[in-house]
Design a protein around this motif. Structure first.
Motif, PDB file in Angstrom:
ATOM      1  N   PRO A  89      35.384  46.427  39.682  1.00 11.89           N
ATOM      2  CA  PRO A  89      36.183  47.372  38.900  1.00 11.89           C
ATOM      3  C   PRO A  89      37.224  46.652  38.037  1.00 11.89           C
ATOM      4  CG  PRO A  89      35.999  48.111  41.168  1.00 11.89           C
ATOM      5  CD  PRO A  89      35.430  46.722  41.112  1.00 11.89           C
ATOM      6  N   ASP A  90      37.467  47.192  36.866  1.00 12.95           N
ATOM      7  CA  ASP A  90      38.396  46.600  35.903  1.00 12.95           C
ATOM      8  C   ASP A  90      39.824  47.040  36.221  1.00 12.95           C
ATOM      9  OD1 ASP A  90      39.410  45.271  33.768  1.00 12.95           O
ATOM     10  OD2 ASP A  90      38.519  46.547  32.237  1.00 12.95           O
ATOM     11  N   GLU A  91      40.370  46.475  37.309  1.00 15.16           N
ATOM     12  CA  GLU A  91      41.719  46.813  37.762  1.00 15.16           C
ATOM     13  C   GLU A  91      42.565  45.551  37.803  1.00 15.16           C
ATOM     14  OE1 GLU A  91      41.393  48.765  41.533  1.00 15.16           O
ATOM     15  OE2 GLU A  91      40.069  50.309  40.746  1.00 15.16           O
ATOM     16  N   ASP A  92      43.852  45.692  37.509  1.00 14.95           N
ATOM     17  CA  ASP A  92      44.744  44.533  37.441  1.00 14.95           C
ATOM     18  C   ASP A  92      44.755  43.710  38.727  1.00 14.95           C
ATOM     19  OD1 ASP A  92      45.474  44.981  34.824  1.00 14.95           O
ATOM     20  OD2 ASP A  92      47.219  46.196  35.357  1.00 14.95           O
ATOM     21  N   LYS A  93      44.800  44.364  39.885  1.00 16.95           N
ATOM     22  CA  LYS A  93      44.858  43.620  41.152  1.00 16.95           C
ATOM     23  C   LYS A  93      43.585  42.810  41.384  1.00 16.95           C
ATOM     24  CE  LYS A  93      43.354  47.549  43.924  1.00 16.95           C
ATOM     25  NZ  LYS A  93      43.696  48.494  44.959  1.00 16.95           N
ATOM     26  N   ILE A  94      42.466  43.274  40.884  1.00 19.23           N
ATOM     27  CA  ILE A  94      41.206  42.538  41.019  1.00 19.23           C
ATOM     28  C   ILE A  94      41.143  41.406  40.003  1.00 19.23           C
ATOM     29  CG2 ILE A  94      38.698  42.721  40.711  1.00 19.23           C
ATOM     30  CD1 ILE A  94      38.925  45.498  42.017  1.00 19.23           C
ATOM     31  N   LYS A  95      41.603  41.677  38.768  1.00 19.02           N
ATOM     32  CA  LYS A  95      41.551  40.658  37.716  1.00 19.02           C
ATOM     33  C   LYS A  95      42.436  39.452  38.024  1.00 19.02           C
ATOM     34  CE  LYS A  95      42.277  43.602  34.344  1.00 19.02           C
ATOM     35  NZ  LYS A  95      42.452  44.199  33.005  1.00 19.02           N
ATOM     36  N   ARG A  96      43.434  39.615  38.882  1.00 21.34           N
ATOM     37  CA  ARG A  96      44.268  38.472  39.263  1.00 21.34           C
ATOM     38  C   ARG A  96      43.472  37.430  40.048  1.00 21.34           C
ATOM     39  NH1 ARG A  96      47.906  42.193  41.662  1.00 21.34           N
ATOM     40  NH2 ARG A  96      48.749  43.357  39.941  1.00 21.34           N
ATOM     41  N   VAL A  97      42.489  37.888  40.799  1.00 24.27           N
ATOM     42  CA  VAL A  97      41.673  36.977  41.622  1.00 24.27           C
ATOM     43  C   VAL A  97      40.329  36.668  40.962  1.00 24.27           C
ATOM     44  CG1 VAL A  97      40.565  36.690  43.871  1.00 24.27           C
ATOM     45  CG2 VAL A  97      42.757  37.877  43.704  1.00 24.27           C
TER      46      VAL A  97
END
Length: 72
Positions: free
Chosen positions: A12-20
């Motif tokens: 999913p294109d979510e900020d918390k995921i994009k950090r990792v």
């Protein structure tokens, strides 16, 4: 006999995921699509049983991730 194979999963294109898990690069100036995770699995060839799997960022190659499967 066993084999090692890898694939990518779109997340999913979510900020918390994009950090990792960053989005893939799209040319010199950007990114595209969704965040990506790499999955590398160790599978028994005859029975096709999943023996083990590791996952993480796509910035690390399949052969490096596969080293995490040696204990299996």
């Amino acid at each position: 006999m066993c084999t090692v194979d890898g694939t990518h999963l779109m997340l999913p294109d979510e900020d918390k995921i994009k950090r990792v898990y960053p989005k893939p690069k799209a040319g010199p100036n950007g990114e595209s699509g969704y965040p990506d995770a790499r999955v590398v699995a160790l599978v028994a060839c005859g029975t096709r049983h999943l023996i083990g799997a590791v996952f993480g960022t796509t910035s690390i190659g399949e052969t490096t991730w596969a080293l995490g499967l040696l204990g299996h």
